[in-house]
Enzyme design. Structure first.
Site, PDB file in Angstrom:
ATOM      1  N   CYS A 185       0.187  -1.265  -0.132  1.00 16.90           N
ATOM      2  CA  CYS A 185       0.162   0.099  -0.357  1.00 16.90           C
ATOM      3  C   CYS A 185       0.868   1.127   0.322  1.00 16.90           C
ATOM      4  CB  CYS A 185      -0.997   0.050   1.129  1.00 16.90           C
ATOM      5  SG  CYS A 185      -2.132  -1.363   1.671  1.00 16.90           S
ATOM      6  N   ASP A 233     -20.968  13.268 -13.508  1.00 15.17           N
ATOM      7  CA  ASP A 233     -22.378  12.703 -13.428  1.00 15.17           C
ATOM      8  C   ASP A 233     -22.282  12.240 -12.396  1.00 15.17           C
ATOM      9  OD1 ASP A 233     -21.199  10.883 -14.702  1.00 15.17           O
ATOM     10  OD2 ASP A 233     -22.722  10.587 -16.743  1.00 15.17           O
TER      11      ASP A 233
END
Length: 237
Positions: free
Chosen positions: A43, A136
């Protein structure tokens, strides 16, 4: 969630403060990606690479957001390690928010858990999910990696280039496409219309079947194309 679904307008604490997803994005694209845990090796390399590429995402009007099931304080402390991994100047701010989800509410709601990989308490780790969200607020792409496999953020950038191009142009991008390469003309566009839409020319690959479905054209310079009646149209392949 399915492609085209409106992404949940969740509210959460982050290293950038309290945030509500849709308000944070406004008219930008967004990439939300989860990781198994703070202070973990894979990570750290992933968020380090994402931080290095953050100017490239910004150029494309894309906001990055990371998420894990650790606390806000752990995120703040870990971000210093990530910046040191990148050899960044001490005191520099981490360039995008890391969302805290220590109650595991978001990872469960968004389907981000990896049932095969467990932490030291036997709890499922967060998988390496990638969600691309359009202006959107709809889901445009999702990629799911297991906890054991690090992501390629150069590929995520490439995918966003394709998504943004095809959102406003009636084209598709072929395998391994990169910006500037030729694109493909969808089969549903008749030859006569294709000639009008793509003034740079359309060329077809000859195939044994005799079917002329592999049609290529130079990448359009415009950001939108319109049908013959003037309406903006989305490609359907």
């Amino acid at each position: 969630m399915l492609l085209g679904d409106v992404f949940p307008n969740f509210e959460a604490d982050s290293t950038f403060g309290r945030m509500k997803l849709h308000d944070f994005l406004r008219d930008s694209w967004g990439v939300l990606f989860s990781h198994p845990g703070d202070f973990t090796p894979v990570c750290t390399t992933e968020l380090g690479r994402a931080a290095q590429l953050s100017p490239e995402f910004s150029k494309r009007n894309v906001k990055l957001m990371a998420l894990s099931v650790d606390s806000l304080q752990e995120h703040h402390d870990w971000s210093k390690d990530i910046m040191a991994y990148n050899n960044t100047e001490p005191g520099s701010q981490f360039p995008f928010p890391i969302i805290a989800d220590d109650r595991r509410e978001l990872v469960e709601k968004l389907g981000m858990l990896d049932p095969e990989e467990k932490d030291h308490n036997g709890m499922p780790l967060s998988a390496r999910c990638v969600f691309v969200i359009g202006p959107d607020k709809k889901l445009k792409l999702s990629i799911l990696y297991p906890a054991t496999t690090g992501r390629n953020f150069d590929e995520i950038l490439r995918v966003i280039d394709s998504l943004q191009l095809t959102a406003h142009n009636r084209v598709a991008t072929p395998v391994d496409w990169r910006p500037g390469n030729s694109v493909m003309v969808p089969p549903r566009i008749p030859e006569t219309e294709a000639a009008m839409l793509f003034p740079a020319g359309v060329y077809t690959k000859d195939l044994p079947s005799g079917k002329k479905y592999l049609r290529y054209t130079p990448q359009p310079n415009t950001h939108q194309q319109r049908t013959t009646d003037g309406e903006l149209e989305t490609s359907h392949l």
